[in-house]
Design a protein around this motif. Sequence first.
Motif, PDB file in Angstrom:
ATOM      1  N   ALA A   5       2.632  26.945   7.928  1.00 46.87           N
ATOM      2  CA  ALA A   5       2.505  27.242   9.376  1.00 46.87           C
ATOM      3  C   ALA A   5       3.661  26.796  10.355  1.00 46.87           C
ATOM      4  CB  ALA A   5       1.295  27.257   9.810  1.00 46.87           C
ATOM      5  N   ILE A   6       3.755  25.437  10.189  1.00 47.78           N
ATOM      6  CA  ILE A   6       4.559  24.775  11.085  1.00 47.78           C
ATOM      7  C   ILE A   6       6.145  24.909  10.418  1.00 47.78           C
ATOM      8  CG2 ILE A   6       5.568  22.400  11.859  1.00 47.78           C
ATOM      9  CD1 ILE A   6       2.201  21.411  11.576  1.00 47.78           C
ATOM     10  N   ARG A   7       6.344  25.137   9.340  1.00 48.55           N
ATOM     11  CA  ARG A   7       7.841  25.094   8.987  1.00 48.55           C
ATOM     12  C   ARG A   7       8.118  26.934   9.170  1.00 48.55           C
ATOM     13  NH1 ARG A   7       5.954  22.430   3.969  1.00 48.55           N
ATOM     14  NH2 ARG A   7       5.746  24.317   3.140  1.00 48.55           N
ATOM     15  N   ARG A   8       7.295  27.584   9.336  1.00 48.83           N
ATOM     16  CA  ARG A   8       7.446  28.895   9.510  1.00 48.83           C
ATOM     17  C   ARG A   8       7.602  29.371  11.011  1.00 48.83           C
ATOM     18  NH1 ARG A   8       4.688  34.370   6.929  1.00 48.83           N
ATOM     19  NH2 ARG A   8       5.592  35.827   7.911  1.00 48.83           N
ATOM     20  N   ARG A   9       6.572  28.926  11.441  1.00 46.49           N
ATOM     21  CA  ARG A   9       6.275  29.319  13.103  1.00 46.49           C
ATOM     22  C   ARG A   9       6.703  28.411  14.056  1.00 46.49           C
ATOM     23  NH1 ARG A   9       0.144  31.655  12.100  1.00 46.49           N
ATOM     24  NH2 ARG A   9       0.808  33.185  10.847  1.00 46.49           N
ATOM     25  N   GLY A  10       6.671  26.916  13.622  1.00 50.70           N
ATOM     26  CA  GLY A  10       6.921  25.975  14.755  1.00 50.70           C
ATOM     27  C   GLY A  10       5.454  25.265  15.200  1.00 50.70           C
ATOM     28  N   PRO A  11       5.390  24.140  15.751  1.00 56.47           N
ATOM     29  CA  PRO A  11       4.279  23.531  16.218  1.00 56.47           C
ATOM     30  C   PRO A  11       3.700  24.214  17.200  1.00 56.47           C
ATOM     31  CG  PRO A  11       5.940  22.005  15.969  1.00 56.47           C
ATOM     32  CD  PRO A  11       6.739  23.053  15.702  1.00 56.47           C
ATOM     33  N   SER A  12       4.381  24.690  18.273  1.00 60.79           N
ATOM     34  CA  SER A  12       3.642  25.337  19.308  1.00 60.79           C
ATOM     35  C   SER A  12       2.912  26.665  18.893  1.00 60.79           C
ATOM     36  CB  SER A  12       4.734  25.565  20.457  1.00 60.79           C
ATOM     37  OG  SER A  12       5.364  24.447  20.982  1.00 60.79           O
ATOM     38  N   ALA A  13       3.712  27.624  18.285  1.00 62.49           N
ATOM     39  CA  ALA A  13       3.116  28.698  17.658  1.00 62.49           C
ATOM     40  C   ALA A  13       1.960  28.522  16.685  1.00 62.49           C
ATOM     41  CB  ALA A  13       3.987  29.714  16.934  1.00 62.49           C
ATOM     42  N   THR A  14       1.801  27.385  15.880  1.00 60.01           N
ATOM     43  CA  THR A  14       0.785  27.114  14.988  1.00 60.01           C
ATOM     44  C   THR A  14      -0.510  26.681  16.005  1.00 60.01           C
ATOM     45  OG1 THR A  14       2.277  26.472  13.428  1.00 60.01           O
ATOM     46  CG2 THR A  14      -0.019  25.526  13.302  1.00 60.01           C
ATOM     47  N   VAL A  15      -0.285  25.947  16.948  1.00 55.61           N
ATOM     48  CA  VAL A  15      -1.442  25.440  17.928  1.00 55.61           C
ATOM     49  C   VAL A  15      -1.635  26.736  18.624  1.00 55.61           C
ATOM     50  CG1 VAL A  15      -1.721  24.151  19.813  1.00 55.61           C
ATOM     51  CG2 VAL A  15      -0.333  23.220  18.408  1.00 55.61           C
ATOM     52  N   ALA A  16      -1.013  27.551  19.036  1.00 58.49           N
ATOM     53  CA  ALA A  16      -1.473  28.747  19.660  1.00 58.49           C
ATOM     54  C   ALA A  16      -2.226  29.632  18.635  1.00 58.49           C
ATOM     55  CB  ALA A  16      -0.426  29.669  20.032  1.00 58.49           C
ATOM     56  N   GLU A  17      -1.934  29.681  17.471  1.00 55.10           N
ATOM     57  CA  GLU A  17      -2.722  30.510  16.318  1.00 55.10           C
ATOM     58  C   GLU A  17      -4.135  29.964  16.199  1.00 55.10           C
ATOM     59  OE1 GLU A  17      -3.715  33.059  13.265  1.00 55.10           O
ATOM     60  OE2 GLU A  17      -2.361  33.139  14.691  1.00 55.10           O
ATOM     61  N   ILE A  18      -4.079  28.563  16.261  1.00 54.09           N
ATOM     62  CA  ILE A  18      -5.572  27.742  16.084  1.00 54.09           C
ATOM     63  C   ILE A  18      -6.370  28.194  17.284  1.00 54.09           C
ATOM     64  CG2 ILE A  18      -6.668  25.516  15.845  1.00 54.09           C
ATOM     65  CD1 ILE A  18      -4.264  24.691  14.435  1.00 54.09           C
TER      66      ILE A  18
END
Length: 605
Positions: free
Chosen positions: A103-116
């Motif tokens: 998820a981090i490689r595809r979306r980036g850390p911020s987007a992953t945190v938002a998804e969580i």
Amino acid sequence: MDSSSTPVRRDDDHAAPALAERDGSVASLTQALAERDAAIARLHELLGERGRSLHEMRSENAALRAELTRTHQSSSWRLTGPLRWALRRTAQGRASLETLLWAIRRRGPSATVAEIRRLRQGHGISGIKFWLLNGVAPGGAERAVPGSDLSSTHAALADLRGPDGYVYRTPRRPPGFEARLKNLSTTFSIVVPVYNTPPALLQAAVASVQAQWYPRWQLVLVDDASPNPGTQAALDRIRDPRITLLRQPANGGISNTTNAGLAAATGDFVVFLDHDDELTPDCLYELALSIAAHDPDFVYSDEDKLTEDGRFTQPFFKPDWSPDTIMSTMYTCHVACVRSSLLRELGGLRPEYDGCQDWDLVLRLAERTRRIQHVPKVLYHWRIIPQSTAADLNAKPYVVSVSERLRADTLARRGLKGALEPLPQLPSYHRVRYDVRGTPTISIIIPSRDNQAVLSACLDSIRARSSYGRYEIVVLDNGSREPAALGYLNRIRSWPGVQVIRHDAPFNYSELNNLGVAASSGDILLFLNDDTEVLTPDWLERMAGFAQLDHVGAVGAKLLYPGAEKYSTLACSIFITGPAMLSCSRIGTITATSCAIFSNTTGWP
């Protein structure tokens, strides 16, 4: 002479071809019958082979089960338990890490945190765990996480399953959802009594309400003076205009706390939610559909349970409304949705039944309404935590005592006499035995033909073992021919309370029983096969006690086959009465009315 003999010879000439044709047809039919008999023989042979194969498979299965039991009971299995647990957790950790990295490689850390955060808001902690283990949000399409092999994904899915292999998948909104929603207007008040709830579980419960597809709801949280500062802080953080927060000045128990929430409820219906459980996202929507379609006063649904590690398990797919089952066990449970006006009429929950307050409520509302609806769908997740009845009824021993008392009080309130009997095979559970009202005569109607041996055993068992004495026996002789049967029927004609009616006509089971009814004089009718025997002396009292209930039209008894490991329920017309038992002396002759007892009351709510 010549003129008179000529027509005879001509007739013979015409008859010969017809006879030859007939003989040919007979020969063809004979050959067809021989071929059919050969085919039947082959089928019997094949059936025998399959029966032997099935027996061998069952023997092998029994041996494997025994071996598995020995393995599970072995010291090595118990000693390696922690290792197996660690390996499962390692596999889960590896799958979770792979999902995060992908998820981090595809979306980036911020987007992953938002998804969580989105997952936590919509599905709670269990939704995050689902996503980490599967690489997909609950309800989404399965996919393999890049960088992991298919076997590891299957392992993650296997670990997601509950201990019983059950998997709950979050539903998707159906086609035409928005159009359906416009036609629904019911408003709901979800009432939640709170006491020392772990903050994470309280947040998950609130989030499950906020994630509802159906928008017309009010959430009422009532804190019962929780001393836990974490619970208080979690309540203080709630910011939602749809949520009403009440705080009790002193600890008053679950019924008083819930009643405080009911006083603040503004919805047409009240939905009960425990402070550490969760509603499914479609819960209120499905309740609204049921209310719009059936206009009930009380709605309940199926449910499952949440393990401590967030897995779903133990689904409970419930029967439709049964006033007798609810007297034996509180099966409606969660989710419970009650019309607000009826709740106010009933006076809410009663503190004297704390621990079984919801059971008491359902028993009382069933006395006011028959408009009770079951939604056959899991709409509630009941969390299993230590010291919870979701884990073990014996975790709260006082609940058993309260459940006995409330049912005894219910019998008294309804003007019924009976007793609660413990179930040896289910500790802490009881069934209700209803006393017979008055002294009704029971007419036992038994069709028979040339069955002297089994009929004699049947009548002897009734006369020798029945503790209830007000009965008559009507035997319908369907044209017996054997001397032994005719002699026995002649002898029993002189027995007190026994009638023998001969009906020498082609067999018609309904006609025979109708003749028996016409000849009977009892208040209650019992239809019995001649190849049954009484095992339980109080069989008549048990069945008659149920038959006299206003909502019951027919009662059946449990039938035991000789040499069989299991009993048959084929003889039950509406429900099994419990321990009233009969035995069957000839396998294959039991019908759905082998033993059915009827009163003249009908109408199942």
